[in-house]
Scaffold this motif. Structure first.
Motif, PDB file in Angstrom:
ATOM      1  N   TRP A 116       0.836  -1.201   0.000  1.00 48.72           N
ATOM      2  CA  TRP A 116       0.000   0.000   0.000  1.00 48.72           C
ATOM      3  C   TRP A 116       0.870   1.250   0.000  1.00 48.72           C
ATOM      4  CZ3 TRP A 116      -4.982  -0.101  -1.069  1.00 48.72           C
ATOM      5  CH2 TRP A 116      -5.681  -1.292  -0.882  1.00 48.72           C
ATOM      6  N   ILE A 117       0.558   2.164  -0.893  1.00 43.44           N
ATOM      7  CA  ILE A 117       1.242   3.452  -0.962  1.00 43.44           C
ATOM      8  C   ILE A 117       0.446   4.502  -0.212  1.00 43.44           C
ATOM      9  CG2 ILE A 117       2.049   5.276  -2.514  1.00 43.44           C
ATOM     10  CD1 ILE A 117       2.374   3.137  -4.669  1.00 43.44           C
ATOM     11  N   ASN A 118      -0.881   4.406  -0.287  1.00 44.87           N
ATOM     12  CA  ASN A 118      -1.718   5.441   0.315  1.00 44.87           C
ATOM     13  C   ASN A 118      -3.113   4.901   0.604  1.00 44.87           C
ATOM     14  OD1 ASN A 118      -2.606   8.121   1.064  1.00 44.87           O
ATOM     15  ND2 ASN A 118      -3.614   8.231  -0.921  1.00 44.87           N
ATOM     16  N   LYS A 119      -3.619   5.227   1.772  1.00 42.86           N
ATOM     17  CA  LYS A 119      -5.023   5.019   2.126  1.00 42.86           C
ATOM     18  C   LYS A 119      -5.468   6.286   2.842  1.00 42.86           C
ATOM     19  CE  LYS A 119      -4.658   0.022   3.207  1.00 42.86           C
ATOM     20  NZ  LYS A 119      -4.791  -0.973   4.304  1.00 42.86           N
ATOM     21  N   SER A 120      -6.248   7.102   2.175  1.00 42.56           N
ATOM     22  CA  SER A 120      -6.622   8.378   2.796  1.00 42.56           C
ATOM     23  C   SER A 120      -7.997   8.837   2.322  1.00 42.56           C
ATOM     24  CB  SER A 120      -5.583   9.459   2.473  1.00 42.56           C
ATOM     25  OG  SER A 120      -5.486   9.663   1.075  1.00 42.56           O
ATOM     26  N   GLN A 142      -9.352   7.274  -1.028  1.00 36.88           N
ATOM     27  CA  GLN A 142      -8.412   7.149  -2.132  1.00 36.88           C
ATOM     28  C   GLN A 142      -7.396   6.077  -1.733  1.00 36.88           C
ATOM     29  OE1 GLN A 142      -5.448  10.279  -2.761  1.00 36.88           O
ATOM     30  NE2 GLN A 142      -5.942  10.251  -4.956  1.00 36.88           N
ATOM     31  N   LYS A 144      -4.177   3.649  -3.032  1.00 35.73           N
ATOM     32  CA  LYS A 144      -3.147   3.476  -4.049  1.00 35.73           C
ATOM     33  C   LYS A 144      -2.177   2.395  -3.587  1.00 35.73           C
ATOM     34  CE  LYS A 144       0.040   5.968  -7.087  1.00 35.73           C
ATOM     35  NZ  LYS A 144       0.591   7.295  -7.467  1.00 35.73           N
ATOM     36  N   ARG A 145      -1.814   1.504  -4.516  1.00 41.50           N
ATOM     37  CA  ARG A 145      -0.950   0.384  -4.145  1.00 41.50           C
ATOM     38  C   ARG A 145      -0.193  -0.162  -5.350  1.00 41.50           C
ATOM     39  NH1 ARG A 145      -5.597  -4.242  -3.198  1.00 41.50           N
ATOM     40  NH2 ARG A 145      -7.134  -3.372  -4.603  1.00 41.50           N
ATOM     41  N   GLU A 158      -4.725   2.801  -8.551  1.00 47.06           N
ATOM     42  CA  GLU A 158      -5.325   3.835  -7.718  1.00 47.06           C
ATOM     43  C   GLU A 158      -6.833   3.695  -7.835  1.00 47.06           C
ATOM     44  OE1 GLU A 158      -4.580   8.555  -6.709  1.00 47.06           O
ATOM     45  OE2 GLU A 158      -4.039   7.782  -8.685  1.00 47.06           O
TER      46      GLU A 158
END
Length: 247
Positions: A116-120, A142, A144-145, A158
C-alpha cells in the motif's frame, strides 16, 4: 532430468499415489499449479514432455494431456508444436467480471501481494463523483498500491470508494474485494476501458519496468447487481506481463 524436474516428479508421485475421488488429471494439474506458486517451477520454464511424464509416473499420456489442456485453458502454460510446454510468464486477467486481481491470481495457482502506498480520505473531484454517483466534493477513500504476482510487481493501481462502503481502510488487507465480500458487498459486473501509453520515470521505478515497454491503462468501474457503483479504479499494468480477456 534437472534437479527442479526431479523435485517436481517426487511431488507428483506423492500426490498421485494418495487415494482420492478427484480425477487423476485434476490432481496432476493442481500439483503443477502448486509447484509454480511455491517456486519449484518458475515462469518460462519448459516442462517435461508427455512421454516423460507418462513413463516416470506410470500414468497414461491421455491423463497428462488432459491436465495440460486444463492448465492451458487457465493460462498457466503455453504449448507450441516443436517447442514444448512452457510455464506462462504472462498473467491473464478477465475484464468481464470484477472478481478482483487477488482472487484471479489465486485461481490461476499464483500468489498475490500488495504494497500500500496510500489510504486516505479526500474530497473527490467532479470526475470521480460522477463515476461513483456522488455529489461533487463528497468524501471518498483514495487507495493506491503496487500489486504483485509471485513476488513480481505487475501494476500500480489507484482507486476511489465511497466512505459509506469502507469504515476503516486499515482493515483492508491484500484484497479490497475480500473486504467487500466479508461485508456482503458483491461486485458483479464492470465497465472497462483499456488504453496504452509509455510510463513516466516514477512508474518505471515502482514496477521495475524495462525501458521502452508501455503500460496498459485500465479504467474500470465495478458495480453491484443493482447497478450501483462500488469502486472506480485506474490501473497501470505491465504490458509484457498481462493478457486481458474481455469475453
Amino acid at each position: 532430468m534437472t534437479n527442479q524436474h526431479g523435485s517436481l516428479f517426487a511431488r507428483l508421485e506423492s500426490i498421485l499415489a494418495d487415494e482420492s475421488r478427484t480425477p487423476l488429471y485434476k490432481r496432476f494439474a493442481a500439483a503443477i499449479k502448486d509447484a509454480v506458486r511455491e517456486g519449484v517451477l518458475i515462469h518460462e520454464q519448459i516442462l517435461p514432455g508427455e512421454r516423460e511424464f507418462s513413463q516416470s509416473l506410470g500414468i497414461s499420456r491421455i491423463t497428462v494431456r488432459k491436465a495440460m489442456d486444463e492448465l492451458e485453458k487457465e493460462g498457466m502454460v503455453i504449448r507450441s508444436r516443436g517447442y514444448g510446454t512452457q510455464i506462462c510468464s504472462q498473467f491473464e486477467y478477465s475484464l468481464k467480471e470484477p472478481k478482483g486481481l487477488s482472487q484471479q491470481v489465486v485461481l490461476r495457482g499464483k500468489k498475490p501481494d500488495t504494497v500500500w502506498i496510500n489510504k486516505s480520505k479526500i474530497r473527490c473531484n467532479a470526475e470521480i463523483a460522477e463515476k461513483l454517483g456522488l455529489s461533487g466534493g463528497s468524501e471518498v477513500w483514495q487507495l493506491k498500491r503496487i500489486r504483485y504476482v509471485d513476488q513480481q510487481a505487475v501494476s500500480v493501481e489507484e482507486s476511489w470508494v465511497s466512505t459509506q462502503l469502507i469504515a476503516d481502510a486499515d482493515d483492508i488487507g491484500i484484497s479490497l474485494y475480500d473486504y467487500f465480500r466479508d461485508r456482503q458487498i458483491h461486485p458483479v459486473k464492470s465497465q472497462s476501458r483499456v488504453s496504452a501509453r509509455m510510463p513516466d520515470e516514477a512508474l518505471q521505478l515502482q514496477i521495475a519496468l524495462p525501458v521502452n515497454v508501455p503500460v496498459l491503462v485500465i479504467k474500470q468501474l465495478a458495480l453491484d447487481a443493482q447497478g450501483n457503483p462500488l469502486e472506480y479504479s485506474i490501473s497501470y499494468c505491465r504490458s509484457d506481463m498481462y493478457v486481458f480477456i474481455a469475453e
